[in-house]
Scaffold this motif. Structure first.
Motif, mmCIF file in Angstrom:
data_model
loop_
_atom_site.group_PDB
_atom_site.id
_atom_site.type_symbol
_atom_site.label_atom_id
_atom_site.label_comp_id
_atom_site.label_asym_id
_atom_site.label_seq_id
_atom_site.Cartn_x
_atom_site.Cartn_y
_atom_site.Cartn_z
ATOM 1 N N THR A 94 0.837 -1.197 0.000
ATOM 2 C CA THR A 94 0.000 0.000 0.000
ATOM 3 C C THR A 94 0.873 1.248 0.000
ATOM 4 O O THR A 94 1.950 1.265 0.555
ATOM 5 N N TRP B 95 -0.018 7.213 1.323
ATOM 6 C CA TRP B 95 -0.749 8.430 1.023
ATOM 7 C C TRP B 95 -1.597 8.823 2.212
ATOM 8 O O TRP B 95 -2.030 7.992 2.990
ATOM 9 N N ASN B 96 -1.877 10.100 2.315
ATOM 10 C CA ASN B 96 -2.675 10.594 3.436
ATOM 11 C C ASN B 96 -4.162 10.684 3.064
ATOM 12 O O ASN B 96 -4.879 11.526 3.554
ATOM 13 N N PHE B 97 -4.619 9.804 2.178
ATOM 14 C CA PHE B 97 -6.040 9.737 1.854
ATOM 15 C C PHE B 97 -6.374 8.284 1.539
ATOM 16 O O PHE B 97 -5.491 7.455 1.349
ATOM 17 N N ASP B 98 -7.621 7.970 1.495
ATOM 18 C CA ASP B 98 -8.062 6.598 1.294
ATOM 19 C C ASP B 98 -8.065 6.277 -0.198
ATOM 20 O O ASP B 98 -8.982 6.670 -0.931
ATOM 21 N N ALA C 80 -8.473 3.359 -1.704
ATOM 22 C CA ALA C 80 -9.588 2.484 -2.079
ATOM 23 C C ALA C 80 -10.871 3.298 -2.283
ATOM 24 O O ALA C 80 -11.645 3.045 -3.214
ATOM 25 N N GLU C 81 -11.070 4.296 -1.434
ATOM 26 C CA GLU C 81 -12.245 5.161 -1.573
ATOM 27 C C GLU C 81 -12.181 5.958 -2.875
ATOM 28 O O GLU C 81 -13.184 6.123 -3.575
ATOM 29 N N HIS D 159 -2.573 14.473 -3.891
ATOM 30 C CA HIS D 159 -2.185 13.857 -2.617
ATOM 31 C C HIS D 159 -0.778 13.277 -2.632
ATOM 32 O O HIS D 159 -0.293 12.835 -1.594
#
Length: 154
Positions: free
Chosen positions: A1, A4-7, A9-10, A37
């Protein structure tokens, strides 16, 4: 993975809901979000993960990155295009860029830190040759102008 500081998968799910990857605009939006990001550039690792998630080729995503001026590959802080219309002196400028910065059209210059592309006519022939640096058009371009842009002294 990815760290990153965001999801991630989302973001992929959001792209799918918008119709991606079949909808190029949805894919472009995803690439722009990931780029934001990742500090303003798209690392190859991100392109590989997106390609894997959508069963795409990395070369397809790389071509999208080249096509859209708002997207930047990691390492390419800037984007330079040179008009090479059929009646334009831009071809000489493009040759200068290729020799001076060791780059070919569609490639990345590690010497200059920019992505480079020869384009068709930019429709400003009276004021040519034309170049575009990070989306800003410069007319009457010269090798000196290109050098100043590359060395960040516009």
């Amino acid at each position: 993975t990815m760290p990153w500081n965001f999801d991630f998968a989302e973001a992929l799910d959001r792209c799918r809901r918008l119709g991606g990857p079949a909808d190029q605009q949805a894919l472009l939006t995803l690439l722009q979000e990931v780029q934001e990001h990742c500090g303003g550039a798209l690392p190859m690792e991100a392109l590989e993960e997106i390609a894997c998630a959508f069963s795409l080729r990395v070369s397809f995503l790389s071509a999208m990155v080249r096509r859209y001026p708002s997207l930047r590959p990691a390492g390419a802080a800037h984007r330079l295009t040179v008009c090479c219309g059929p009646r334009c002196a831009g071809a000489r400028l493009a040759s200068f860029v290729e020799r001076t910065y060791d780059v070919r059209s569609g490639g990345f210059s590690s010497k200059g830190g920019f992505q480079f592309e020869r384009t068709g006519c930019q429709k400003a022939c009276r004021h040519g040759p034309c170049i575009t640096w990070d989306g800003v058009r410069y007319t009457g371009a010269t090798p000196e102008r290109i050098r100043s842009l590359v060395t960040k002294k516009p």
